[in-house]
Scaffold this motif. Structure first.
Motif, PDB file in Angstrom:
ATOM      1  N   PHE B  53       0.836  -1.210   0.000  1.00  0.00           N
ATOM      2  CA  PHE B  53       0.000   0.000   0.000  1.00  0.00           C
ATOM      3  C   PHE B  53       0.867   1.256   0.000  1.00  0.00           C
ATOM      4  N   ASP B  54       1.953   1.199   0.791  1.00  0.00           N
ATOM      5  CA  ASP B  54       2.837   2.370   0.855  1.00  0.00           C
ATOM      6  C   ASP B  54       3.551   2.579  -0.481  1.00  0.00           C
ATOM      7  N   GLU B  56       2.562   1.696  -3.535  1.00  0.00           N
ATOM      8  CA  GLU B  56       1.651   2.064  -4.636  1.00  0.00           C
ATOM      9  C   GLU B  56       2.286   1.776  -5.997  1.00  0.00           C
ATOM     10  N   ASN B  57       2.873   0.582  -6.120  1.00  0.00           N
ATOM     11  CA  ASN B  57       3.531   0.219  -7.360  1.00  0.00           C
ATOM     12  C   ASN B  57       2.739  -0.907  -8.021  1.00  0.00           C
ATOM     13  N   PHE B  58       2.435  -0.728  -9.335  1.00  0.00           N
ATOM     14  CA  PHE B  58       1.592  -1.696 -10.032  1.00  0.00           C
ATOM     15  C   PHE B  58       2.212  -3.093 -10.058  1.00  0.00           C
ATOM     16  N   ILE B  61       1.393  -4.903  -6.904  1.00  0.00           N
ATOM     17  CA  ILE B  61      -0.031  -5.307  -6.908  1.00  0.00           C
ATOM     18  C   ILE B  61      -0.190  -6.583  -7.746  1.00  0.00           C
ATOM     19  N   THR B 111     -14.453   1.388  -8.582  1.00  0.00           N
ATOM     20  CA  THR B 111     -13.468   1.497  -7.497  1.00  0.00           C
ATOM     21  C   THR B 111     -12.217   2.189  -8.036  1.00  0.00           C
ATOM     22  N   PRO B 112     -11.480   2.895  -7.168  1.00  0.00           N
ATOM     23  CA  PRO B 112     -10.266   3.569  -7.643  1.00  0.00           C
ATOM     24  C   PRO B 112      -9.130   2.566  -7.901  1.00  0.00           C
ATOM     25  N   THR B 114      -6.297   1.707  -6.931  1.00  0.00           N
ATOM     26  CA  THR B 114      -5.248   1.719  -5.912  1.00  0.00           C
ATOM     27  C   THR B 114      -5.150   0.338  -5.264  1.00  0.00           C
ATOM     28  N   ALA B 115      -3.958   0.069  -4.698  1.00  0.00           N
ATOM     29  CA  ALA B 115      -3.711  -1.235  -4.065  1.00  0.00           C
ATOM     30  C   ALA B 115      -4.732  -1.507  -2.963  1.00  0.00           C
ATOM     31  N   GLN B 116      -5.114  -0.453  -2.258  1.00  0.00           N
ATOM     32  CA  GLN B 116      -6.052  -0.584  -1.139  1.00  0.00           C
ATOM     33  C   GLN B 116      -7.382  -1.205  -1.573  1.00  0.00           C
ATOM     34  N   TYR B 117      -7.781  -0.981  -2.838  1.00  0.00           N
ATOM     35  CA  TYR B 117      -9.024  -1.565  -3.348  1.00  0.00           C
ATOM     36  C   TYR B 117      -8.768  -2.848  -4.144  1.00  0.00           C
TER      37      TYR B 117
END
Lengths: 243, 256
Positions: B53-54, B56-58, B61, B111-112, B114-117
């Motif tokens: 999450f920190d 944020e690298n594809f 993910i 959903t956005p 982002t890794a969080q989703y």
């Protein structure tokens, strides 16, 4: 037994194994066209396997099977199975009505089977037409066998493979089925190959007989051979010493 | 919640161990192994997720999703060991389901990106797909055996493999989808879904938690349908050869 033109099914040195177990051993022989041939032998002789080979449900490990002079591999599997129709002792039914079962062969080809044609077929196999919409669960053993045979006839097979179809039936039902098979043989000019445990039946209904033992064809010829067998193993079998 | 408070939750592990021992169920060892594994796995995932999450690298993910699919495949393939090439069929199914659902979610900006989703939703999608696959494979292998006479009957009447296996295939697809559909019928009445409960406990607005839960529920319906149908249609051809003959199932290697 007969010339090639008179031959419906020809086995040429056919062998088949299931894993380590050799079930059919180098079988060579013919079944005459348009006749009733019975196939007798003790349990485990490979008779049902021979039928599965004819119907294309399994393939031989070696050797050739010819139907009407053509190697069975040259037929489309679906064409072969319609041509060499199989009816089993278990008379497996699809859940639902008699009509659903009779329609199945044509449904598989995307065609419809009219109720009128289905009723005619029921009459042909000696069942009342009001059986058409009856659930198969409500049929007796003999009635199921008749429906099973009728269903196989929908494909207009040239060869009818009957596997112990009367062995679990009472005497009356057995006689009805025997009469029916003779009628089918006469009316539809279908070659009949009939596996039976009943040697009296083999003598009375079949013009020709194959005797199989332990995966081998040990004697074949006119059914009268069962009264005067040449082979010692067949003599023991006919006497009832082998099972 | 502190680790000390969390350790008190182990009381809920001691109860089944005590019951198992008293009733001689022989499940003590499995319960302990399951507990230890869940602690290690979830703590490890917690730390990994914090890192991903920190960052944020594809790439991270994607790696996480690949890891999920690999673990799901490893688990589900045991149930379908009798079906030739089941590993690749499962990988294909999981990848397709994941790509399809994420494409809809991200494509329509539901959903956005982002890794969080992406990661939690992928976990739910792949996890649900895995359970569906196991249900499907269990049922399918048993249907093939119990309906062998019917299958051979249709083949012997001149049917194609697809026609012959139709009843077994449809019964298995239906049976594997029923739990998903049935649980949705009573959701909110009998049970509050885990994700929604977690959000509410964590202090989220219950209405927003419900909205996300509905999104997941609808997503899982697609997952259930696509997984069962895709796996079914990928699996049945391997049961037949070119001569349209039914091959024997290698049931000795099937652990189901």
């Amino acid at each position: 037994m007969n010339t090639l033109n008179d031959t419906a099914v020809q086995f040429k040195q056919v062998s088949y194994s299931d894993g380590e177990l050799q079930i059919i051993k180098n079988v060579t022989g013919t079944f005459p066209k348009g006749k009733i041939t019975t196939l007798v032998g003790p349990s485990g002789a490979g008779k049902t396997t021979l039928f599965r080979l004819c119907n294309g449900l399994i393939s031989p490990d070696s050797g050739e099977i010819l139907i009407n002079g053509k190697n069975i591999n040259s037929y489309e599997p679906t064409e072969l199975r319609r041509m060499a129709g199989l009816a089993l002792q278990s008379a497996t039914m699809l859940s639902g009505s008699v009509y659903k079962n009779l329609s199945m062969p044509l449904t598989l080809q995307g065609e419809e089977f009219s109720e009128a044609a289905a009723k005619d077929l029921l009459k042909d196999v000696g069942l009342d037409t009001d059986f058409l919409h009856r659930n198969v669960k409500d049929l007796s053993g003999g009635q199921r066998q008749k429906v099973s045979i009728a269903r196989t006839l929908v494909n207009k097979p040239k060869i009818l493979l009957l596997d112990e179809i009367t062995s679990s039936l009472d005497r009356v039902s057995q006689e009805e089925i025997e009469t029916l098979i003779k009628k089918i043989n006469n009316n539809y000019q279908v070659t009949i190959i009939w596996i039976t445990h009943n040697l009296q039946q083999a003598l009375s209904i079949g013009e020709y007989t194959w005797v199989m033992m332990n995966g081998e064809l040990v004697e074949s010829g006119e059914s009268s051979l069962l009264s005067h067998p040449q082979n010692d193993k067949v003599k023991h079998f006919v006497k009832g010493d082998t099972e | 919640m502190s680790y000390l408070t969390l350790s008190l939750a182990l009381i809920f592990v001691l109860i089944p161990i005590f019951l198992s021992k008293t009733l001689k169920l022989g499940l003590e060892k499995d319960t302990i192994i399951a507990t230890v594994r869940s602690i290690i796995q979830l703590l490890a995932v917690g730390y990994v997720l914090t890192f991903v999450f920190d960052a944020e690298n594809f790439i991270y993910i994607t790696l996480m999703v690949i890891l999920m699919i690999a673990a799901a495949t490893q688990n589900a393939q045991k149930k379908g060991a009798a079906i030739k090439g089941i590993t690749w069929k499962l990988i294909g199914t999981f990848v397709f389901v994941e790509v399809l659902t994420q494409a809809i979610l991200l494509g329509f900006q539901i959903t956005p990106p982002t890794a969080q989703y992406i990661i939690p939703i992928s976990g739910m999608v792949v996890g649900n797909s895995m359970v569906l696959s196991i249900l499907f494979l269990n049922r399918f292998t048993s249907e093939i055996e119990t309906r062998q006479n019917e299958t051979e009957l249709i083949l012997s009447l001149g049917g194609t493999p697809k026609q012959a296996i139709h009843l077994s295939l449809m019964a298995s697809i239906k049976a594997s989808m029923i739990p998903t559909i049935e649980s949705q019928k009573t959701i909110g009445l009998v049970q509050l879904p885990g994700m929604m409960s977690g959000q509410i406990i964590a202090g989220a607005d219950p209405v927003q938690a419900v909205q996300f839960q509905l999104l997941i529920l609808f997503l899982l319906l697609t997952t259930a349908a696509v997984t069962s149908i895709m796996l079914g249609f990928l699996s049945y051809p391997t049961l037949f050869n070119k001569q349209m003959q039914m091959l024997k199932l290698d049931t000795e290697t099937n652990n189901s």
